[in-house]
Design a protein around this motif. Structure first.
Motif, PDB file in Angstrom:
ATOM      1  N   ASN A   1       0.856  -1.187   0.000  1.00 36.47           N
ATOM      2  CA  ASN A   1       0.000   0.000   0.000  1.00 36.47           C
ATOM      3  C   ASN A   1       0.884   1.226   0.000  1.00 36.47           C
ATOM      4  N   SER A   2       0.272   2.401  -0.136  1.00 36.95           N
ATOM      5  CA  SER A   2       1.090   3.602  -0.117  1.00 36.95           C
ATOM      6  C   SER A   2       0.325   4.789   0.444  1.00 36.95           C
ATOM      7  N   THR A   3       1.100   5.717   0.995  1.00 38.78           N
ATOM      8  CA  THR A   3       0.607   7.026   1.385  1.00 38.78           C
ATOM      9  C   THR A   3       1.327   8.014   0.469  1.00 38.78           C
ATOM     10  N   ARG A   4       1.218   9.275   0.753  1.00 41.47           N
ATOM     11  CA  ARG A   4       1.887  10.261  -0.103  1.00 41.47           C
ATOM     12  C   ARG A   4       3.404  10.089  -0.111  1.00 41.47           C
ATOM     13  N   HIS A   5       3.969   9.631   1.014  1.00 44.31           N
ATOM     14  CA  HIS A   5       5.425   9.592   1.123  1.00 44.31           C
ATOM     15  C   HIS A   5       6.001   8.227   1.465  1.00 44.31           C
ATOM     16  N   ALA A   6       5.165   7.211   1.515  1.00 46.04           N
ATOM     17  CA  ALA A   6       5.683   5.906   1.930  1.00 46.04           C
ATOM     18  C   ALA A   6       4.965   4.771   1.219  1.00 46.04           C
ATOM     19  N   LYS A   7       5.711   3.740   0.966  1.00 46.34           N
ATOM     20  CA  LYS A   7       5.138   2.472   0.519  1.00 46.34           C
ATOM     21  C   LYS A   7       5.321   1.519   1.695  1.00 46.34           C
ATOM     22  N   TYR A   8       4.287   0.741   1.984  1.00 43.68           N
ATOM     23  CA  TYR A   8       4.364  -0.100   3.174  1.00 43.68           C
ATOM     24  C   TYR A   8       3.564  -1.379   3.005  1.00 43.68           C
ATOM     25  N   GLU A   9       3.956  -2.340   3.815  1.00 42.50           N
ATOM     26  CA  GLU A   9       3.261  -3.618   3.925  1.00 42.50           C
ATOM     27  C   GLU A   9       3.413  -4.062   5.378  1.00 42.50           C
ATOM     28  N   LEU A  10       2.580  -3.478   6.244  1.00 45.18           N
ATOM     29  CA  LEU A  10       2.659  -3.727   7.679  1.00 45.18           C
ATOM     30  C   LEU A  10       1.410  -4.466   8.145  1.00 45.18           C
ATOM     31  N   TYR A  11       1.621  -5.620   8.710  1.00 48.06           N
ATOM     32  CA  TYR A  11       0.525  -6.404   9.264  1.00 48.06           C
ATOM     33  C   TYR A  11       0.892  -6.822  10.682  1.00 48.06           C
ATOM     34  N   TYR A  12      -0.095  -6.781  11.552  1.00 48.84           N
ATOM     35  CA  TYR A  12       0.118  -7.140  12.944  1.00 48.84           C
ATOM     36  C   TYR A  12      -0.803  -8.298  13.330  1.00 48.84           C
ATOM     37  N   HIS A  13      -0.233  -9.283  14.002  1.00 48.00           N
ATOM     38  CA  HIS A  13      -1.003 -10.386  14.563  1.00 48.00           C
ATOM     39  C   HIS A  13      -1.237 -10.019  16.022  1.00 48.00           C
ATOM     40  N   ILE A  14      -2.504  -9.821  16.380  1.00 46.89           N
ATOM     41  CA  ILE A  14      -2.867  -9.367  17.714  1.00 46.89           C
ATOM     42  C   ILE A  14      -3.691 -10.449  18.395  1.00 46.89           C
ATOM     43  N   VAL A  15      -3.351 -10.744  19.647  1.00 52.17           N
ATOM     44  CA  VAL A  15      -4.089 -11.736  20.434  1.00 52.17           C
ATOM     45  C   VAL A  15      -4.393 -11.130  21.802  1.00 52.17           C
ATOM     46  N   PHE A  16      -5.637 -11.267  22.248  1.00 52.73           N
ATOM     47  CA  PHE A  16      -6.004 -10.820  23.584  1.00 52.73           C
ATOM     48  C   PHE A  16      -7.118 -11.700  24.127  1.00 52.73           C
TER      49      PHE A  16
ATOM     50  N   ASN B   1       0.352   4.477  12.461  1.00 46.61           N
ATOM     51  CA  ASN B   1      -0.316   3.902  13.631  1.00 46.61           C
ATOM     52  C   ASN B   1       0.600   2.927  14.362  1.00 46.61           C
ATOM     53  N   ALA B   2       0.894   3.236  15.600  1.00 44.68           N
ATOM     54  CA  ALA B   2       1.702   2.335  16.422  1.00 44.68           C
ATOM     55  C   ALA B   2       0.890   1.083  16.747  1.00 44.68           C
ATOM     56  N   PRO B   3       1.540  -0.067  16.852  1.00 45.33           N
ATOM     57  CA  PRO B   3       0.806  -1.286  17.204  1.00 45.33           C
ATOM     58  C   PRO B   3       0.014  -1.154  18.506  1.00 45.33           C
ATOM     59  N   SER B   4       0.576  -0.477  19.502  1.00 41.79           N
ATOM     60  CA  SER B   4      -0.138  -0.307  20.770  1.00 41.79           C
ATOM     61  C   SER B   4      -1.411   0.522  20.585  1.00 41.79           C
ATOM     62  N   LEU B   5      -1.384   1.504  19.696  1.00 42.14           N
ATOM     63  CA  LEU B   5      -2.564   2.308  19.415  1.00 42.14           C
ATOM     64  C   LEU B   5      -3.651   1.457  18.764  1.00 42.14           C
ATOM     65  N   ILE B   6      -3.256   0.613  17.830  1.00 44.84           N
ATOM     66  CA  ILE B   6      -4.214  -0.268  17.159  1.00 44.84           C
ATOM     67  C   ILE B   6      -4.881  -1.196  18.181  1.00 44.84           C
ATOM     68  N   VAL B   7      -4.075  -1.772  19.065  1.00 44.36           N
ATOM     69  CA  VAL B   7      -4.623  -2.657  20.094  1.00 44.36           C
ATOM     70  C   VAL B   7      -5.587  -1.885  20.996  1.00 44.36           C
ATOM     71  N   ASN B   8      -5.210  -0.684  21.409  1.00 41.68           N
ATOM     72  CA  ASN B   8      -6.097   0.121  22.246  1.00 41.68           C
ATOM     73  C   ASN B   8      -7.414   0.422  21.543  1.00 41.68           C
ATOM     74  N   TRP B   9      -7.353   0.763  20.261  1.00 44.83           N
ATOM     75  CA  TRP B   9      -8.577   1.009  19.504  1.00 44.83           C
ATOM     76  C   TRP B   9      -9.462  -0.234  19.494  1.00 44.83           C
ATOM     77  N   VAL B  10      -8.875  -1.355  19.111  1.00 43.96           N
ATOM     78  CA  VAL B  10      -9.662  -2.576  18.930  1.00 43.96           C
ATOM     79  C   VAL B  10     -10.277  -3.036  20.247  1.00 43.96           C
ATOM     80  N   LYS B  11      -9.483  -3.065  21.299  1.00 40.83           N
ATOM     81  CA  LYS B  11     -10.003  -3.546  22.583  1.00 40.83           C
ATOM     82  C   LYS B  11     -10.977  -2.548  23.207  1.00 40.83           C
ATOM     83  N   GLY B  12     -10.606  -1.284  23.253  1.00 38.49           N
ATOM     84  CA  GLY B  12     -11.443  -0.279  23.903  1.00 38.49           C
ATOM     85  C   GLY B  12     -12.762  -0.044  23.190  1.00 38.49           C
TER      86      GLY B  12
END
Length: 126
Positions: free
Chosen positions: A3-18, A70-81
């Motif tokens: 994927n891409s934004t204006r200034h970056a190309k990225y492929e970031l995936y996080y496996h989250i377990v709670f 988006n920091a991984p901790s922020l994503i986890v906080n969003w999903v759980k909260g």
């Protein structure tokens, strides 16, 4: 997929377990279906890609793609909260998550992908 934004190309995936606070609770049946719907809503609202979700009887696995902002901790906080808040507002039974979680990164940059990126940058201003 890259994927891409204006200034970056990225492929970031996080496996989250709670896990739920009450380990005796069973995330099955309608609870499972409701949570999967809520997780999809959250990802859509926050601009995340919910690649996979698996609600098990005593824990949750999510595989989420995100832009690098988006920091991984922020994503986890969003999903759980947000999921607990939405679930508890909509339904009579309650869901509460423990404070802990697991997050692991997944993704790859092959030599070919790096070479393509470098070739694409030729002639562009840095």
């Amino acid at each position: 997929m890259v994927n891409s934004t204006r200034h970056a190309k990225y492929e970031l995936y996080y496996h989250i377990v709670f896990v739920p606070k009450d380990r005796r609770s069973h995330l099955t049946g309608k609870t499972k279906e409701r949570l999967e719907t809520i997780f999809a809503e959250i990802c859509e609202d926050k601009g995340l890609e919910l690649a996979e979700s698996e609600v098990m009887p005593d824990h949750v696995h999510l595989f989420i793609g995100s832009p690098p902002k988006n920091a991984p901790s922020l994503i986890v906080n969003w999903v759980k909260g947000i999921s607990a808040r939405k679930y508890n507002q909509r339904y009579d039974d309650r869901v509460k998550w423990t404070r802990s979680y697991y997050v692991g990164t997944a993704g790859s940059a092959s030599k070919g992908a790096v070479e393509r990126y470098i070739a694409e940058q030729e002639g562009e201003d840095a």
